[in-house]
Design a protein around this motif. Structure first.
Motif, mmCIF file in Angstrom:
data_model
loop_
_atom_site.group_PDB
_atom_site.id
_atom_site.type_symbol
_atom_site.label_atom_id
_atom_site.label_comp_id
_atom_site.label_asym_id
_atom_site.label_seq_id
_atom_site.Cartn_x
_atom_site.Cartn_y
_atom_site.Cartn_z
ATOM 1 N N PRO A 1 0.836 -1.203 0.000
ATOM 2 C CA PRO A 1 0.000 0.000 0.000
ATOM 3 C C PRO A 1 0.874 1.258 0.000
ATOM 4 O O PRO A 1 1.766 1.408 0.822
ATOM 5 N N LEU A 2 0.582 2.168 -0.933
ATOM 6 C CA LEU A 2 1.427 3.354 -1.097
ATOM 7 C C LEU A 2 0.699 4.654 -0.798
ATOM 8 O O LEU A 2 1.342 5.668 -0.509
ATOM 9 N N GLU A 3 -0.618 4.659 -0.882
ATOM 10 C CA GLU A 3 -1.375 5.883 -0.613
ATOM 11 C C GLU A 3 -2.777 5.516 -0.177
ATOM 12 O O GLU A 3 -3.415 4.639 -0.769
ATOM 13 N N ARG A 4 -3.275 6.185 0.865
ATOM 14 C CA ARG A 4 -4.659 6.023 1.292
ATOM 15 C C ARG A 4 -5.165 7.393 1.707
ATOM 16 O O ARG A 4 -4.601 8.040 2.589
ATOM 17 N N ASP A 5 -6.213 7.845 1.053
ATOM 18 C CA ASP A 5 -6.773 9.163 1.343
ATOM 19 C C ASP A 5 -8.289 9.070 1.269
ATOM 20 O O ASP A 5 -8.870 9.092 0.181
ATOM 21 N N GLY A 6 -8.916 8.933 2.441
ATOM 22 C CA GLY A 6 -10.363 8.792 2.466
ATOM 23 C C GLY A 6 -10.787 7.528 1.747
ATOM 24 O O GLY A 6 -10.344 6.428 2.071
ATOM 25 N N GLY A 7 -11.623 7.685 0.731
ATOM 26 C CA GLY A 7 -12.105 6.532 -0.018
ATOM 27 C C GLY A 7 -11.248 6.166 -1.204
ATOM 28 O O GLY A 7 -11.665 5.331 -2.023
ATOM 29 N N GLU A 8 -10.054 6.747 -1.328
ATOM 30 C CA GLU A 8 -9.173 6.453 -2.455
ATOM 31 C C GLU A 8 -7.894 5.777 -1.973
ATOM 32 O O GLU A 8 -7.391 6.078 -0.890
ATOM 33 N N GLY A 9 -7.363 4.878 -2.791
ATOM 34 C CA GLY A 9 -6.141 4.190 -2.423
ATOM 35 C C GLY A 9 -5.306 3.831 -3.642
ATOM 36 O O GLY A 9 -5.831 3.693 -4.747
ATOM 37 N N VAL A 10 -4.000 3.721 -3.417
ATOM 38 C CA VAL A 10 -3.046 3.332 -4.455
ATOM 39 C C VAL A 10 -2.158 2.240 -3.877
ATOM 40 O O VAL A 10 -1.563 2.420 -2.812
ATOM 41 N N CYS A 11 -2.090 1.105 -4.562
ATOM 42 C CA CYS A 11 -1.249 -0.008 -4.118
ATOM 43 C C CYS A 11 -0.506 -0.589 -5.314
ATOM 44 O O CYS A 11 -0.921 -0.413 -6.466
ATOM 45 N N VAL A 12 0.574 -1.294 -5.023
ATOM 46 C CA VAL A 12 1.177 -2.197 -5.993
ATOM 47 C C VAL A 12 0.886 -3.614 -5.516
ATOM 48 O O VAL A 12 1.101 -3.936 -4.344
ATOM 49 N N HIS A 13 0.343 -4.436 -6.408
ATOM 50 C CA HIS A 13 0.080 -5.846 -6.118
ATOM 51 C C HIS A 13 1.073 -6.698 -6.896
ATOM 52 O O HIS A 13 1.299 -6.439 -8.080
ATOM 53 N N MET A 14 1.649 -7.692 -6.240
ATOM 54 C CA MET A 14 2.587 -8.564 -6.945
ATOM 55 C C MET A 14 2.341 -10.020 -6.590
ATOM 56 O O MET A 14 1.979 -10.365 -5.474
#
Length: 204
Positions: free
Chosen positions: A40-53
């Motif tokens: 997980p790289l970013e979480r802001d309220g209802g939004e998120g950015v992850c890298v899955h591998m």
């Protein structure tokens, strides 16, 4: 970087560069019950950015329900390397001939609370989409599917999520399974460093 900012980098053809930059920061990787490693790289309220591998070089968690699930958020997924099959599931309500029960998954910092619902269903395989490096695909909230990497394959994606009000995270599971709690399994420092090295090696 925000959901919007990362999406713009993807649209500009800079996804690989962004991932290399982002993975130089400290990240707390976990084993996701759907079989991949989540960074997980970013979480802001209802939004998120992850890298899955996905990699056989690292131990992975097992689902207590099944791999067939739907999100409470709209997904944008960009394949960094490897192949990814997005297998849609056609789910229909069923009674005596049901094969699965629908479970609600509520995530919290200490893990996932998984609760059976009254809904019982059958499912068939629907559209099967195949994506490779550089491909981007979307999946709206509420669509049952499975993400499949060929056996023994290595793959990684950038996953962007934006929550949709009123939607729930759901999974298909055994008819008789009861409520339970699943703890997320964090990677230790050595495993996290290995995950980052594996991704970086594929991108450089």
């Amino acid at each position: 970087m925000s959901h919007h900012g990362v999406h713009q980098r993807i649209l500009q053809g800079q996804a690989r560069l962004w991932a290399l930059e982002a993975l130089t920061t400290e990240v707390a990787a976990v084993r996701h019950p759907l079989g991949f490693i989540c960074l997980p790289l970013e979480r802001d309220g209802g939004e998120g950015v992850c890298v899955h591998m996905w990699s056989d070089s690292l131990a992975h968690a097992e689902s207590t329900t099944s791999q067939i699930h739907c999100h409470s958020w709209d997904l944008v997924s960009h394949v960094l390397y490897g192949q990814m099959r997005n297998v849609h599931a056609v789910v229909t309500d069923a009674g005596a001939d049901a094969t699965h029960r629908v479970f609600e998954v509520v995530s919290a910092p200490d893990g996932d609370r998984i609760a059976p619902t009254p809904r019982t269903v059958r499912h068939d395989t629907g559209l099967v989409e195949l994506f490779g490096p550089g491909d981007t695909y979307t999946l709206p909230a509420g669509r049952f599917h499975t993400s499949v990497v060929p056996e023994g394959g290595e793959a990684a994606t950038i996953a962007l999520g934006r929550g949709r009000p009123g939607s729930r995270d759901l999974s298909l599971g055994p008819l008789a399974a009861g409520p339970h709690h699943v703890s997320r399994q964090p990677l230790d420092a050595r495993e996290t460093a290995l995950a980052v090295r594996l991704i970086t090696a594929h991108l450089t």
